[in-house]
Design a protein around this motif. Structure first.
Motif, mmCIF file in Angstrom:
data_model
loop_
_atom_site.group_PDB
_atom_site.id
_atom_site.type_symbol
_atom_site.label_atom_id
_atom_site.label_comp_id
_atom_site.label_asym_id
_atom_site.label_seq_id
_atom_site.Cartn_x
_atom_site.Cartn_y
_atom_site.Cartn_z
ATOM 1 N N LEU A 185 0.863 -1.089 0.004
ATOM 2 C CA LEU A 185 0.232 -0.005 0.051
ATOM 3 C C LEU A 185 0.610 1.331 -0.010
ATOM 4 N N SER A 186 0.306 2.444 -0.640
ATOM 5 C CA SER A 186 1.102 3.430 -0.352
ATOM 6 C C SER A 186 -0.075 4.542 0.361
ATOM 7 N N SER A 187 0.907 5.651 0.738
ATOM 8 C CA SER A 187 0.076 6.693 1.733
ATOM 9 C C SER A 187 -0.691 7.592 0.392
ATOM 10 N N LEU A 188 -1.869 7.935 0.866
ATOM 11 C CA LEU A 188 -2.888 8.722 0.141
ATOM 12 C C LEU A 188 -3.825 9.076 0.787
ATOM 13 N N GLY A 189 -4.521 10.433 0.650
ATOM 14 C CA GLY A 189 -5.654 10.831 1.249
ATOM 15 C C GLY A 189 -5.521 11.304 2.517
ATOM 16 N N PRO A 190 -6.665 11.285 3.394
ATOM 17 C CA PRO A 190 -7.938 10.872 2.883
ATOM 18 C C PRO A 190 -8.791 11.914 1.932
ATOM 19 N N GLN A 191 -7.930 13.091 1.805
ATOM 20 C CA GLN A 191 -8.681 13.746 0.747
ATOM 21 C C GLN A 191 -7.661 13.878 -0.406
ATOM 22 N N VAL A 192 -8.477 14.250 -1.638
ATOM 23 C CA VAL A 192 -7.464 14.297 -2.804
ATOM 24 C C VAL A 192 -8.265 15.488 -3.489
ATOM 25 N N THR A 193 -7.378 16.240 -4.416
ATOM 26 C CA THR A 193 -7.932 17.128 -5.341
ATOM 27 C C THR A 193 -8.417 16.496 -6.440
ATOM 28 N N ALA A 194 -9.673 16.500 -6.996
ATOM 29 C CA ALA A 194 -10.230 15.869 -7.935
ATOM 30 C C ALA A 194 -11.405 16.438 -8.385
ATOM 31 N N GLY A 195 -12.062 16.049 -9.506
ATOM 32 C CA GLY A 195 -13.648 16.558 -9.922
ATOM 33 C C GLY A 195 -13.659 16.708 -11.254
ATOM 34 N N LEU A 196 -14.929 16.898 -11.530
ATOM 35 C CA LEU A 196 -15.607 16.954 -13.014
ATOM 36 C C LEU A 196 -15.668 18.308 -13.376
ATOM 37 N N LEU A 197 -15.275 18.583 -14.933
ATOM 38 C CA LEU A 197 -15.490 19.787 -15.461
ATOM 39 C C LEU A 197 -16.470 19.287 -16.742
ATOM 40 N N LEU A 198 -17.472 19.921 -16.760
ATOM 41 C CA LEU A 198 -18.606 19.722 -17.815
ATOM 42 C C LEU A 198 -18.616 20.709 -18.800
ATOM 43 N N HIS A 199 -18.521 20.212 -20.222
ATOM 44 C CA HIS A 199 -18.571 21.428 -21.295
ATOM 45 C C HIS A 199 -19.395 20.863 -22.113
ATOM 46 N N PRO A 200 -19.831 21.817 -23.094
ATOM 47 C CA PRO A 200 -20.957 21.494 -24.028
ATOM 48 C C PRO A 200 -19.825 20.899 -25.308
ATOM 49 N N LEU A 201 -20.546 19.966 -25.849
ATOM 50 C CA LEU A 201 -19.572 18.902 -26.964
ATOM 51 C C LEU A 201 -19.321 19.871 -28.041
ATOM 52 N N THR A 202 -20.267 20.789 -28.256
ATOM 53 C CA THR A 202 -19.689 21.972 -29.373
ATOM 54 C C THR A 202 -18.291 22.276 -29.070
ATOM 55 N N ASP A 203 -17.862 22.621 -27.965
ATOM 56 C CA ASP A 203 -16.249 23.219 -27.719
ATOM 57 C C ASP A 203 -15.468 21.968 -27.788
ATOM 58 N N ALA A 204 -15.803 20.717 -27.662
ATOM 59 C CA ALA A 204 -14.856 19.697 -27.829
ATOM 60 C C ALA A 204 -13.627 19.667 -28.489
ATOM 61 N N PRO A 205 -13.720 20.231 -29.985
ATOM 62 C CA PRO A 205 -12.397 20.145 -30.762
ATOM 63 C C PRO A 205 -11.304 20.908 -30.098
ATOM 64 N N ALA A 206 -11.822 22.230 -29.736
ATOM 65 C CA ALA A 206 -10.484 23.069 -29.119
ATOM 66 C C ALA A 206 -10.331 22.412 -27.856
ATOM 67 N N LEU A 207 -11.161 21.942 -27.081
ATOM 68 C CA LEU A 207 -10.850 21.408 -25.635
ATOM 69 C C LEU A 207 -10.086 20.160 -25.625
ATOM 70 N N MET A 208 -10.288 19.507 -26.904
ATOM 71 C CA MET A 208 -9.298 18.078 -26.966
ATOM 72 C C MET A 208 -7.975 18.396 -27.359
ATOM 73 N N ARG A 209 -7.866 19.492 -28.073
ATOM 74 C CA ARG A 209 -6.522 19.900 -28.478
ATOM 75 C C ARG A 209 -5.620 20.496 -27.236
ATOM 76 N N GLU A 210 -6.417 21.314 -26.422
ATOM 77 C CA GLU A 210 -5.696 21.769 -25.436
ATOM 78 C C GLU A 210 -5.595 20.676 -24.166
ATOM 79 N N TYR A 211 -6.447 19.626 -24.344
ATOM 80 C CA TYR A 211 -6.123 18.462 -23.344
ATOM 81 C C TYR A 211 -5.049 17.767 -23.778
#
Ligand SMILES: Cc1cc2nc3c(=O)[nH]c(=O)nc-3n(C[C@H](O)[C@H](O)[C@H](O)COP(=O)(O)OP(=O)(O)OC[C@H]3O[C@@H](n4cnc5c(N)ncnc54)[C@H](O)[C@@H]3O)c2cc1C
Length: 473
Positions: free
Chosen positions: A217-243
């Motif tokens: 086992l490795s040390s981790l948590g109990p909190q992490v920085t994590a989460g979701l960012l929701l975008h319109p799919l119309t913005d996906a081409p530019a977002l995927m390039r930046e990703y």
């Protein structure tokens, strides 16, 4: 009266009531027969497409029961399926007419906080492992859906939010207790049966029934920085390039997946966006919280998110984030490719398909690998895919059998469209039942050595309800 079970090779194998009675007498667990209480619940697995009826279910409570189940199947020449968490999309946990050896009641997890080790029984779920290890601020890298079984996941490799930092589940495996086809319980580790230990780290369920796994086992948590960012799919081409630009420099601690789908009716999704196509950036930083905020910032600055849920989250909760979208019982079909690069052409092929999703529950995942996973030699374990940077999984999901063809065809079309950009290999744990032709490719350069281990430990191929490796001649 005899019960006729499905034979290992073909035809049926007769088993008498006395023999079933004798098996019952030696088990701590139980034998479930068709039509009896508990039988239907035990044979139901995650993928609702799979509706198989074993001739007998042996529900094990420990290694002794597993030995009895394996011996009974071998001695009577009966087909055998082994169930861990029952999550595999191919449905190999359950067979028609044979014996299903069900480990779903073997879920204990014992953590030693002094040595940072855990021993985990072969029917445990990822949530069992996360909850027990996190009680001590410890973790082992596992998958992104907490109701998945640790056994199938680990035997195929096992990656998730912390694998770029900590490696695959198998890279943290110290030993297994495994009942091989001869009914012998063996401890396999770096010094005892090292060939078997090599083979179980990626060779899937081909070599025996693992009754327990020992993890570092490795040390981790109990909190992490994590989460979701929701975008319109119309913005996906530019977002995927930046990703693509941002993940190229991501530290090992940072894992960023993309999910393309229709927004679910979750409380955090504004009403006007529900059931509309979105691109989700899902990220987790497996390290100090402050560093996580800094690492997440460039992703949070992209475009104009509909919702930004990135922040401190309990690691156990984050591990279950996708559970509501992946509940058991729906019909599911997957097609998956490995990628070295996530190019514009790959993104375009994904988008073409995602604008034509056959149901609201279908989605495409872009899983982010690399980091420590890829710093292990391809022959160090049976898992050969140490150069994959991204896994794309077309995850088709629906309820009505009348939609089978439309949903399966959609996944196959996307698979074909992606093929020119993909590596040709595949993750053994993401393969549906109809991809037997891809099995040698899934084990790649390790296939011949795996076939040799199969010859040594299971020459008759008792364990064949899996992505099967025939024994070397
Ligand atoms: C919704 C969902 C999300 C997923 N996410 C991820 C992810 O993030 N990362 C990842 O790596 N994988 C992921 N997977 C894939 C997962 O790793 C596989 O489906 C895995 O096989 C599930 O293990 P299980 O024990 O639940 O499966 P089961 O269906 O019980 O078994 C799968 C195979 O393993 C064999 N087996 C099971 N238990 C044992 C045992 N104790 N000893 C020997 N053989 C055994 C079975 O016979 C069968 O061949 C996901 C799967 C699903 C359905």
């Amino acid at each position: 009266m005899d019960t006729h079970l499905q034979a290992l090779s073909s035809g049926t194998a007769p088993v008498s009531d006395d023999e079933i009675g004798a098996l019952r007498g030696v088990l701590r667990g139980c034998v479930l027969l068709p039509g009896k209480p508990g039988y239907d619940a035990a044979r139901a697995i995650w993928n609702g497409m799979i509706d198989r009826r074993p001739g007998m279910i042996v529900q094990a409570l420990g290694a002794a029961d597993v030995i009895q189940g394996v011996n009974f199947a071998r001695e009577h020449g009966v087909a055998l399926a082994v169930r861990g968490g029952g999550h595999n999309v191919a449905g190999n946990a359950v067979c028609d007419g044979g014996i299903m050896l069900d480990l779903s009641r073997m879920r204990s997890v014992h953590v030693d906080p002094a040595t940072h080790r855990a021993r985990v029984e072969g029917g445990a779920l990822l949530s069992d492992v996360d909850k027990e290890t996190q009680a001590f601020g410890l973790a082992v890298p596992v998958g992104i859906n907490s109701t998945t079984g640790i056994a199938g996941l680990t035997l195929g490799g096992g990656f998730g939010w912390t694998s770029r930092k900590l490696g695959l589940a198998i890279d943290n495996l110290l030993s297994v207790d495994i009942v091989t086809a001869d009914g012998v319980l063996r401890r396999a580790d770096a010094t005892q049966h090292p060939d078997l230990f090599w083979a179980v780290r990626g060779g899937s369920g081909n070599f025996g029934v693992v009754t327990s796994f020992e993890f570092q086992l490795s040390s981790l948590g109990p909190q992490v920085t994590a989460g979701l960012l929701l975008h319109p799919l119309t913005d996906a081409p530019a977002l995927m390039r930046e990703y693509r630009r941002l993940v190229a420099d991501a530290p090992d601690e940072l894992t960023v997946w993309l999910v393309l789908r229709k927004a679910p009716p979750a409380p955090f999704v504004p009403a006007e966006w529900r059931d509309k196509e979105v691109l989700v950036i899902a990220l987790c930083y497996a390290g100090p919280m402050a560093d996580g905020e800094a690492a997440a910032a460039p992703f949070r600055a992209l475009g104009k998110p509909i919702v930004d849920l990135v922040g401190p989250h309990p690691f156990v909760g984050w591990q279950a984030t996708f559970d509501p979208l992946l509940t058991p019982g729906a019909r599911n079909y997957w097609k998956s490719h490995d990628f070295k690069e996530f190019t514009d052409a790959t993104g375009e092929a994904l988008l073409n398909a995602v604008w034509r999703l056959p149901t609201s529950e279908c989605e495409v995942f872009v899983g982010h690998l690399g980091g420590r996973i890829n710093r292990v030699r391809p022959d160090a374990t049976a898992f050969p895919r140490r150069d994959v940077e991204f896994v794309v999984n077309a995850h088709t999901r629906w309820r009505d059998p009348a939609q089978d063809t439309a949903c399966i065809d959609w996944a196959r079309d996307l698979f074909q469209a992606l093929a020119p950009h993909a590596m040709g290999s595949v993750y053994v744990n993401f393969m549906p039942a109809d991809e037997t032709d891809r099995v040698p490719g899934a084990f790649g350069s390790n296939y011949a050595r795996l076939a040799e281990a199969k010859r040594r430990y299971d020459p008759q191929n008792l364990f064949r309800m899996n992505q099967n490796i025939p024994s070397a001649a």
